[in-house]
Design an enzyme around this catalytic site. Structure first.
Site, short mmCIF file in Angstrom:
data_model
loop_
_atom_site.label_atom_id
_atom_site.label_comp_id
_atom_site.label_asym_id
_atom_site.label_seq_id
_atom_site.Cartn_x
_atom_site.Cartn_y
_atom_site.Cartn_z
N ASP A 1 -4.78 3.57 -1.79
CA ASP A 1 -5.85 3.92 -0.85
C ASP A 1 -6.38 5.32 -1.13
OD1 ASP A 1 -5.97 1.65 1.02
OD2 ASP A 1 -3.88 2.16 1.42
N MET B 1 -12.13 4.26 -0.52
CA MET B 1 -12.79 4.51 0.77
C MET B 1 -13.50 5.84 0.64
SD MET B 1 -9.70 3.17 3.18
CE MET B 1 -8.50 3.38 1.86
N HIS C 1 -1.39 -1.42 -4.13
CA HIS C 1 -2.67 -1.10 -3.50
C HIS C 1 -2.69 0.41 -3.26
CE1 HIS C 1 -6.00 -2.15 -0.61
NE2 HIS C 1 -5.55 -1.08 0.05
N HIS D 1 -8.32 1.02 -3.72
CA HIS D 1 -9.17 0.77 -2.56
C HIS D 1 -9.92 2.06 -2.31
CE1 HIS D 1 -9.43 -0.31 2.03
NE2 HIS D 1 -10.61 -0.26 1.44
N SER E 1 0.86 -1.19 0.00
CA SER E 1 0.00 0.00 0.00
C SER E 1 0.89 1.23 0.00
CB SER E 1 -0.88 0.00 1.25
OG SER E 1 -1.35 1.31 1.49
N MET F 1 -9.11 8.11 -0.06
CA MET F 1 -9.98 8.48 1.07
C MET F 1 -10.57 9.86 0.83
SD MET F 1 -7.45 7.37 4.14
CE MET F 1 -6.62 5.78 4.15
N MET G 1 -11.45 -6.09 5.98
CA MET G 1 -10.62 -5.09 6.67
C MET G 1 -10.26 -5.60 8.07
SD MET G 1 -10.06 -2.63 4.57
CE MET G 1 -9.15 -1.61 5.74
N ASP H 1 -6.49 -6.39 4.79
CA ASP H 1 -5.86 -5.06 4.76
C ASP H 1 -5.94 -4.42 6.14
OD1 ASP H 1 -4.91 -2.56 4.05
OD2 ASP H 1 -6.69 -2.00 2.88
#
Ligand code: DX5
Ligand code: ZN
Length: 218
Positions: free
Chosen positions: A34, A67, A32, A65, A7, A36, A136, A174
């Site tokens: 992330d 979020m 990966h 990913h 990540s 957000m 998660m 994760d």
């Protein structure tokens, strides 16, 4: 065969290219990323320009990913930027099935993530449609958190569900993955492990971190 997905959230963004190349050379199999939004999770991270830059710098698969609330609004933008796998959260979209179809309509892999408090039963009806199930093992939003060990039975439950309903689907974990917790997650049934801090914050650099993790799950 266990896949390790570094990540980049824990990378040094000043030296992102260098660190991504180092992780790739040490045997990373995908990255990966992330995303957000400060709404679905209480933090804001990175977005489309970083994905575009990553796409220029590596030929490994890029896993988003997301979020973010209503991820369907951005699925196409991330695919255009270079995503190969798009993971959305069950909790973030009211029409999960439609969102999965949207991703698959672009011939990309569709993943669904579950927060620690979300029961497995909530995705049973769409399990046959997805390529990746993400359990998660921290509450999403921040890197460097502690692995929630009470999620281990949930990983086992997910493995059983996949055995019954979708044997080709990957099972990813994760959050808080390091050389201590990765073997537990793998033993419970995970076949993809995400790690940020354990790779990019390792004193020996991303190569050292990745090697340590590989040795732990070999
Ligand atoms: C947390 C993110 C994770 C995070 C993992 O919300 O989804 O991917 O980067 O970081 P570590 O490995 O440090 O727990
Ligand atoms: Zn993540």
């Amino acid at each position: 065969m266990i896949t390790i997905a570094p990540s980049i959230l824990a990378a040094d963004f000043w030296r992102l290219g260098e660190q991504v190349t180092a992780a790739e050379e040490a045997g990373a199999q995908r990255f990966h990323i992330d995303v957000m939004d400060g709404r679905f999770v209480p933090n804001i991270s990175l977005g489309i320009p970083i994905v575009e830059a990553m796409r220029r710098g590596t030929s490994l698969p890029l896993e988003m990913h997301l979020m973010i609330q209503e991820p369907e609004r951005y699925v196409e933008s991330f695919i255009r930027a270079g995503a190969d796998i798009v993971i959305v959260h069950q909790e973030a979209t009211p029409h999960l099935h439609r969102t999965i179809q949207l991703i698959k309509g672009h011939e990309k892999k569709a993943g669904v993530g579950l927060n620690p408090s979300t029961p497995m039963g909530t995705i049973e009806d769409i399990i046959a449609d997805i390529d990746l199930l993400l359990v998660m093992t921290v509450n999403p939003g921040f890197g460097g958190q502690r692995f929630i060990t009470s999620m281990l039975p949930k990983i086992q439950q997910a493995r059983q569900l996949l055995q019954r309903c979708n044997a080709h689907c990957e099972l990813e974990v994760d959050g808080g993955i390091d050389s201590q917790t990765a073997p537990l997650a793998v033993q419970a049934g995970a076949d993809v492990v995400v790690a940020g801090t354990a790779i990019f914050a390792d004193a020996a650099g991303p190569q050292g971190g990745l090697r340590r993790l590989m040795q732990a799950i070999r």
